[in-house]
Design a protein around this motif. Structure first.
Motif, PDB file in Angstrom:
ATOM      1  N   TRP A 179     -54.189   6.749 -48.345  1.00 18.31           N
ATOM      2  CA  TRP A 179     -53.760   6.139 -47.096  1.00 18.31           C
ATOM      3  C   TRP A 179     -52.478   5.340 -47.313  1.00 18.31           C
ATOM      4  CZ3 TRP A 179     -57.577   2.555 -43.971  1.00 18.31           C
ATOM      5  CH2 TRP A 179     -57.123   2.429 -42.653  1.00 18.31           C
ATOM      6  N   ILE A 180     -52.428   4.578 -48.382  1.00 18.08           N
ATOM      7  CA  ILE A 180     -51.219   3.811 -48.707  1.00 18.08           C
ATOM      8  C   ILE A 180     -50.054   4.766 -48.964  1.00 18.08           C
ATOM      9  CG2 ILE A 180     -50.171   2.321 -50.455  1.00 18.08           C
ATOM     10  CD1 ILE A 180     -52.907   0.886 -50.638  1.00 18.08           C
ATOM     11  N   GLY A 181     -50.292   5.832 -49.706  1.00 16.24           N
ATOM     12  CA  GLY A 181     -49.238   6.801 -49.983  1.00 16.24           C
ATOM     13  C   GLY A 181     -48.698   7.463 -48.721  1.00 16.24           C
ATOM     14  N   ILE A 182     -49.578   7.800 -47.811  1.00 18.28           N
ATOM     15  CA  ILE A 182     -49.160   8.403 -46.543  1.00 18.28           C
ATOM     16  C   ILE A 182     -48.301   7.423 -45.759  1.00 18.28           C
ATOM     17  CG2 ILE A 182     -50.010   9.199 -44.293  1.00 18.28           C
ATOM     18  CD1 ILE A 182     -52.459  10.340 -45.907  1.00 18.28           C
ATOM     19  N   ASP A 183     -48.669   6.140 -45.761  1.00 16.80           N
ATOM     20  CA  ASP A 183     -47.869   5.130 -45.068  1.00 16.80           C
ATOM     21  C   ASP A 183     -46.486   4.991 -45.696  1.00 16.80           C
ATOM     22  OD1 ASP A 183     -49.762   4.556 -43.170  1.00 16.80           O
ATOM     23  OD2 ASP A 183     -50.674   2.942 -44.326  1.00 16.80           O
ATOM     24  N   VAL A 185     -40.579   5.994 -45.419  1.00 17.18           N
ATOM     25  CA  VAL A 185     -39.386   6.600 -46.012  1.00 17.18           C
ATOM     26  C   VAL A 185     -38.772   7.617 -45.059  1.00 17.18           C
ATOM     27  CG1 VAL A 185     -38.600   8.120 -47.875  1.00 17.18           C
ATOM     28  CG2 VAL A 185     -40.049   6.152 -48.402  1.00 17.18           C
ATOM     29  N   LEU A 186     -39.588   8.448 -44.432  1.00 18.37           N
ATOM     30  CA  LEU A 186     -39.062   9.466 -43.520  1.00 18.37           C
ATOM     31  C   LEU A 186     -38.395   8.847 -42.297  1.00 18.37           C
ATOM     32  CD1 LEU A 186     -41.914  12.105 -43.729  1.00 18.37           C
ATOM     33  CD2 LEU A 186     -39.611  12.288 -44.662  1.00 18.37           C
ATOM     34  N   VAL A 187     -38.989   7.794 -41.748  1.00 18.09           N
ATOM     35  CA  VAL A 187     -38.362   7.120 -40.611  1.00 18.09           C
ATOM     36  C   VAL A 187     -37.065   6.452 -41.057  1.00 18.09           C
ATOM     37  CG1 VAL A 187     -38.621   5.238 -38.963  1.00 18.09           C
ATOM     38  CG2 VAL A 187     -40.493   6.824 -39.326  1.00 18.09           C
ATOM     39  N   ALA A 188     -37.046   5.857 -42.231  1.00 20.54           N
ATOM     40  CA  ALA A 188     -35.826   5.218 -42.736  1.00 20.54           C
ATOM     41  C   ALA A 188     -34.712   6.245 -42.926  1.00 20.54           C
ATOM     42  CB  ALA A 188     -36.114   4.497 -44.042  1.00 20.54           C
ATOM     43  N   ILE A 189     -35.060   7.427 -43.405  1.00 19.70           N
ATOM     44  CA  ILE A 189     -34.054   8.488 -43.552  1.00 19.70           C
ATOM     45  C   ILE A 189     -33.464   8.833 -42.192  1.00 19.70           C
ATOM     46  CG2 ILE A 189     -33.765  10.947 -44.085  1.00 19.70           C
ATOM     47  CD1 ILE A 189     -35.763  10.507 -46.403  1.00 19.70           C
ATOM     48  N   GLY A 190     -34.296   8.917 -41.173  1.00 23.52           N
ATOM     49  CA  GLY A 190     -33.796   9.189 -39.824  1.00 23.52           C
ATOM     50  C   GLY A 190     -32.900   8.081 -39.303  1.00 23.52           C
ATOM     51  N   TRP A 191     -33.249   6.821 -39.617  1.00 26.61           N
ATOM     52  CA  TRP A 191     -32.453   5.695 -39.135  1.00 26.61           C
ATOM     53  C   TRP A 191     -31.057   5.652 -39.757  1.00 26.61           C
ATOM     54  CZ3 TRP A 191     -36.719   1.425 -39.267  1.00 26.61           C
ATOM     55  CH2 TRP A 191     -37.331   1.339 -38.014  1.00 26.61           C
ATOM     56  N   VAL A 192     -30.933   6.032 -41.008  1.00 31.44           N
ATOM     57  CA  VAL A 192     -29.619   5.950 -41.654  1.00 31.44           C
ATOM     58  C   VAL A 192     -28.713   7.113 -41.260  1.00 31.44           C
ATOM     59  CG1 VAL A 192     -30.443   4.616 -43.624  1.00 31.44           C
ATOM     60  CG2 VAL A 192     -30.378   7.100 -43.785  1.00 31.44           C
ATOM     61  N   ARG A 193     -29.256   8.123 -40.644  1.00 33.87           N
ATOM     62  CA  ARG A 193     -28.447   9.241 -40.159  1.00 33.87           C
ATOM     63  C   ARG A 193     -27.780   8.834 -38.849  1.00 33.87           C
ATOM     64  NH1 ARG A 193     -27.799  12.766 -44.224  1.00 33.87           N
ATOM     65  NH2 ARG A 193     -29.771  13.159 -45.226  1.00 33.87           N
ATOM     66  N   ARG A 215     -36.335  15.285 -35.431  1.00 35.75           N
ATOM     67  CA  ARG A 215     -37.024  16.494 -34.982  1.00 35.75           C
ATOM     68  C   ARG A 215     -37.869  17.060 -36.129  1.00 35.75           C
ATOM     69  NH1 ARG A 215     -38.974  17.401 -30.951  1.00 35.75           N
ATOM     70  NH2 ARG A 215     -37.084  17.037 -29.805  1.00 35.75           N
ATOM     71  N   ALA A 216     -37.283  17.116 -37.327  1.00 35.16           N
ATOM     72  CA  ALA A 216     -38.044  17.598 -38.487  1.00 35.16           C
ATOM     73  C   ALA A 216     -39.206  16.661 -38.781  1.00 35.16           C
ATOM     74  CB  ALA A 216     -37.128  17.712 -39.699  1.00 35.16           C
ATOM     75  N   LEU A 217     -38.944  15.368 -38.665  1.00 33.41           N
ATOM     76  CA  LEU A 217     -39.998  14.380 -38.875  1.00 33.41           C
ATOM     77  C   LEU A 217     -41.136  14.596 -37.886  1.00 33.41           C
ATOM     78  CD1 LEU A 217     -40.869  11.701 -40.293  1.00 33.41           C
ATOM     79  CD2 LEU A 217     -39.626  10.505 -38.521  1.00 33.41           C
ATOM     80  N   ALA A 246     -46.728   2.567 -39.517  1.00 34.94           N
ATOM     81  CA  ALA A 246     -46.762   2.728 -40.971  1.00 34.94           C
ATOM     82  C   ALA A 246     -46.588   1.388 -41.686  1.00 34.94           C
ATOM     83  CB  ALA A 246     -45.689   3.714 -41.413  1.00 34.94           C
ATOM     84  N   ALA A 247     -45.645   0.562 -41.231  1.00 28.66           N
ATOM     85  CA  ALA A 247     -45.401  -0.727 -41.893  1.00 28.66           C
ATOM     86  C   ALA A 247     -46.585  -1.674 -41.715  1.00 28.66           C
ATOM     87  CB  ALA A 247     -44.127  -1.353 -41.339  1.00 28.66           C
ATOM     88  N   THR A 248     -47.172  -1.695 -40.524  1.00 27.24           N
ATOM     89  CA  THR A 248     -48.322  -2.563 -40.285  1.00 27.24           C
ATOM     90  C   THR A 248     -49.521  -2.111 -41.109  1.00 27.24           C
ATOM     91  OG1 THR A 248     -47.531  -2.976 -38.041  1.00 27.24           O
ATOM     92  CG2 THR A 248     -49.815  -3.522 -38.504  1.00 27.24           C
ATOM     93  N   ALA A 249     -49.762  -0.804 -41.120  1.00 26.92           N
ATOM     94  CA  ALA A 249     -50.879  -0.296 -41.917  1.00 26.92           C
ATOM     95  C   ALA A 249     -50.657  -0.570 -43.398  1.00 26.92           C
ATOM     96  CB  ALA A 249     -51.065   1.195 -41.674  1.00 26.92           C
TER      97      ALA A 249
END
Length: 175
Positions: free
Chosen positions: A41-45, A50-58, A68-70, A151-154
């Motif tokens: 569960w921690i790993g999934i979070d 990380v995936l959302v952060a990658i989208g934000w820096v684009r 969209r891929a996310l 994800a951050a809250t979990a």
């Protein structure tokens, strides 16, 4: 000289004590399942953050493509995987509470962990609808903030639960 023989006494059983006696191997198997599901569960979070952060820096079209891929390939499967891991963690935690000396609500740290797990699972259920809308394209991709919030809250709740498991603070609920 008189000697008094005393019969062996057993400690009085508490009326509120519920303890399920299970074989050691089964208890250890449940404990391993509990730890692995919490770690998953921690790993999934972490992956979600990380995936959302990658989208934000684009920027521009790259951001749209990343989100969209996310949405298409990761968010819904990850959220469902996290929900399965969280539910498994909750079930094994309940079993361990019934089968060990810690009990379900005998110690504060166990009760708090139980509440944190229920809150995290409820959050995932609450966000499942908006995340599914995001994945189907029914919701704008700019509204992906709730994925990172979830994800951050979990991750914060699960990290705190891990600390509680290690340090076992606060003592008994009732003396």
């Amino acid at each position: 000289m008189t000697t008094l023989s005393t019969a062996p006494t057993t400690p009085p059983q508490r009326a509120n004590r519920v303890r399920w006696n299970i074989p050691v191997r089964l208890r250890k198997s449940i404990l391993v399942t509990h730890v692995v599901s919490a770690g998953s569960w921690i790993g999934i979070d972490v992956i979600s953050i990380v995936l959302v952060a990658i989208g934000w820096v684009r920027a521009g079209d790259d951001r749209t493509a990343a989100y969209r891929a996310l949405a298409d390939f990761f968010v819904v499967p990850l959220l469902l995987s996290a929900l399965v891991a969280g539910t498994l963690c909750l079930i094994t935690g309940l079993l361990l509470g019934l089968a060990t000396k810690w009990g379900l609500v005998r110690f504060w740290w166990v009760a708090v962990k139980l509440v944190l797990n229920v809150i995290a699972c409820a959050m995932m259920l609450a966000f499942l609808g908006p995340v599914t809308e995001l994945a189907t394209g029914a919701q704008p991709l700019q509204d992906i903030w709730f994925v990172s919030f979830l994800a951050a809250t979990a991750l914060a709740l699960l990290s705190f639960a891990t600390v509680l498991s290690v340090f076992k603070p606060w003592g008994r609920v009732r003396k």
